[in-house]
Design a protein around this motif. Structure first.
Motif, mmCIF file in Angstrom:
data_model
loop_
_atom_site.group_PDB
_atom_site.id
_atom_site.type_symbol
_atom_site.label_atom_id
_atom_site.label_comp_id
_atom_site.label_asym_id
_atom_site.label_seq_id
_atom_site.Cartn_x
_atom_site.Cartn_y
_atom_site.Cartn_z
ATOM 1 N N SER A 124 0.787 -1.332 -0.055
ATOM 2 C CA SER A 124 0.109 -0.057 -0.093
ATOM 3 C C SER A 124 0.849 1.136 0.088
ATOM 4 N N ALA A 125 1.945 1.484 0.978
ATOM 5 C CA ALA A 125 2.775 2.399 0.951
ATOM 6 C C ALA A 125 3.447 2.588 -0.463
ATOM 7 N N SER A 126 3.931 1.528 -1.135
ATOM 8 C CA SER A 126 4.623 1.819 -2.266
ATOM 9 C C SER A 126 3.657 2.175 -3.537
ATOM 10 N N HIS A 127 2.452 1.850 -3.471
ATOM 11 C CA HIS A 127 1.487 1.966 -4.362
ATOM 12 C C HIS A 127 1.104 3.851 -4.125
ATOM 13 N N LYS A 128 1.310 4.298 -2.777
ATOM 14 C CA LYS A 128 0.908 5.555 -2.439
ATOM 15 C C LYS A 128 2.265 6.439 -2.904
ATOM 16 N N VAL A 129 3.484 5.975 -2.737
ATOM 17 C CA VAL A 129 4.663 6.785 -3.373
ATOM 18 C C VAL A 129 4.389 6.721 -4.744
ATOM 19 N N ASP A 130 4.116 6.013 -5.708
ATOM 20 C CA ASP A 130 3.893 6.016 -7.114
ATOM 21 C C ASP A 130 2.852 6.888 -7.273
ATOM 22 N N GLU A 131 1.780 6.967 -6.613
ATOM 23 C CA GLU A 131 0.792 8.110 -6.911
ATOM 24 C C GLU A 131 1.389 9.312 -6.846
ATOM 25 N N LEU A 132 1.802 9.555 -5.557
ATOM 26 C CA LEU A 132 2.714 10.861 -5.079
ATOM 27 C C LEU A 132 3.374 11.475 -6.384
ATOM 28 N N GLU A 133 4.390 10.444 -6.603
ATOM 29 C CA GLU A 133 5.460 10.774 -7.851
ATOM 30 C C GLU A 133 4.543 11.249 -8.993
ATOM 31 N N LYS A 134 3.764 10.434 -9.393
ATOM 32 C CA LYS A 134 2.918 10.859 -10.611
ATOM 33 C C LYS A 134 2.358 12.166 -10.510
ATOM 34 N N LYS A 135 1.538 12.465 -9.395
ATOM 35 C CA LYS A 135 1.100 13.948 -9.037
ATOM 36 C C LYS A 135 1.869 14.930 -9.044
ATOM 37 N N THR A 136 3.248 14.811 -8.494
ATOM 38 C CA THR A 136 4.357 15.509 -8.324
ATOM 39 C C THR A 136 4.959 15.935 -9.747
ATOM 40 N N ASN A 137 5.160 14.926 -10.424
ATOM 41 C CA ASN A 137 5.526 15.146 -12.089
ATOM 42 C C ASN A 137 4.440 16.075 -12.731
ATOM 43 N N LYS A 138 3.174 16.094 -12.383
ATOM 44 C CA LYS A 138 2.300 16.507 -13.357
ATOM 45 C C LYS A 138 2.447 18.018 -12.755
ATOM 46 N N LEU A 139 2.601 18.243 -11.420
ATOM 47 C CA LEU A 139 2.552 19.690 -10.911
ATOM 48 C C LEU A 139 3.667 20.417 -11.404
ATOM 49 N N PHE A 140 5.090 19.725 -11.306
ATOM 50 C CA PHE A 140 6.178 20.185 -11.848
ATOM 51 C C PHE A 140 6.067 20.825 -13.360
ATOM 52 N N LYS A 141 5.428 19.836 -14.127
ATOM 53 C CA LYS A 141 5.115 20.229 -15.689
ATOM 54 C C LYS A 141 4.597 21.438 -15.778
ATOM 55 N N ILE A 142 3.228 21.565 -14.930
ATOM 56 C CA ILE A 142 2.388 22.713 -14.811
ATOM 57 C C ILE A 142 3.262 23.903 -14.701
ATOM 58 N N VAL A 143 4.049 23.703 -13.456
ATOM 59 C CA VAL A 143 4.586 25.154 -12.665
ATOM 60 C C VAL A 143 6.037 25.465 -13.840
ATOM 61 N N PHE A 144 6.662 24.439 -14.590
ATOM 62 C CA PHE A 144 7.655 25.016 -15.556
ATOM 63 C C PHE A 144 6.963 25.570 -16.875
ATOM 64 N N GLU A 145 5.844 24.760 -17.077
ATOM 65 C CA GLU A 145 5.006 25.720 -18.247
ATOM 66 C C GLU A 145 4.702 27.058 -18.009
ATOM 67 N N ARG A 146 4.218 27.479 -16.783
ATOM 68 C CA ARG A 146 3.877 28.534 -16.581
ATOM 69 C C ARG A 146 5.034 29.694 -16.216
ATOM 70 N N MET A 147 6.031 28.999 -15.803
ATOM 71 C CA MET A 147 7.356 29.890 -15.755
ATOM 72 C C MET A 147 7.848 30.161 -17.083
ATOM 73 N N ASP A 148 7.774 29.485 -17.850
ATOM 74 C CA ASP A 148 8.349 29.584 -19.318
ATOM 75 C C ASP A 148 7.265 30.667 -20.036
ATOM 76 N N SER A 149 6.218 30.744 -19.896
ATOM 77 C CA SER A 149 5.019 31.565 -20.418
ATOM 78 C C SER A 149 5.399 33.138 -19.768
ATOM 79 N N TYR A 150 5.749 32.893 -18.457
ATOM 80 C CA TYR A 150 5.836 34.238 -17.698
ATOM 81 C C TYR A 150 6.911 34.838 -18.304
ATOM 82 N N GLU A 151 8.055 34.110 -18.407
ATOM 83 C CA GLU A 151 9.454 34.345 -19.109
ATOM 84 C C GLU A 151 9.305 35.102 -20.216
#
Length: 171
Positions: A124-151
């Motif tokens: 269960s913990a391994s599954h939760k870590v995998d899900e967290l990693e997926k969500k974090t990757n999506k969040l970072f992608k959004i943040v970097f896209e917004r930073m690029d557009s602001y730049e």
């Protein structure tokens, strides 16, 4: 329970206990335990109890804290060890009918259940870590896209062709 955990091994992808370890825990000889199992063989199908082969015996030895050479370890036995799954251990209480056997069986079953719950928590913990990693990757992608557009919005745009500034000389 800690004492019992050290007697649980993994063979064929199953958690099992050796006949000799069970005999020691029950306070009977290995010969007596084997005798009772063989007299009641119909109670021990292959998913409850099985005898290990030579390669499994070597795998089993490797799980011991201090493995003895195969020839020395096996010299004390005339037969291959019987390995009991959790269900097989539960069935042993029906063929070994002493008060000690009953109490030891209860402890062993509780230990198997505890190990199963730890495995479930780990999965269960391994599954939760995998899900967290997926969500974090999506969040970072959004943040970097917004930073690029602001730049792009903040960076001043220079015209492609600039006029030269300075004096023009006639030649």
């Amino acid at each position: 329970m800690k004492q019992i955990e050290k007697f649980i091994y993994t063979i064929r992808g199953q958690r099992v206990m050796l006949d000799s370890d069970l005999a020691e825990l029950y306070g009977v000889t290995n010969k007596r335990l084997s005798e009772q199992v063989r007299r009641n063989l119909s109670r021990f199908p292959s998913d409850f109890m099985f005898e290990c082969d030579l390669s499994e015996l070597d795998d089993l030895r490797s799980q011991f804290a201090a493995a003895n050479p195969l020839s020395g370890w096996n010299a004390k036995r005339r037969t291959m060890p019987m390995l009991f799954t959790e269900s097989g251990v539960a069935m042993l209480s029906t063929v070994l009918n002493s008060e000690r056997a009953i109490q030891v069986n209860i402890s062993i079953i509780r230990t198997f259940i505890k190990l199963r719950s730890f495995l479930s928590l780990e999965t269960s913990a391994s599954h939760k870590v995998d899900e967290l990693e997926k969500k974090t990757n999506k969040l970072f992608k959004i943040v970097f896209e917004r930073m690029d557009s602001y730049e792009e919005a903040v960076t001043p745009k220079l015209p492609p062709h600039r006029k030269k500034i300075g004096l023009k000389r006639d030649q």
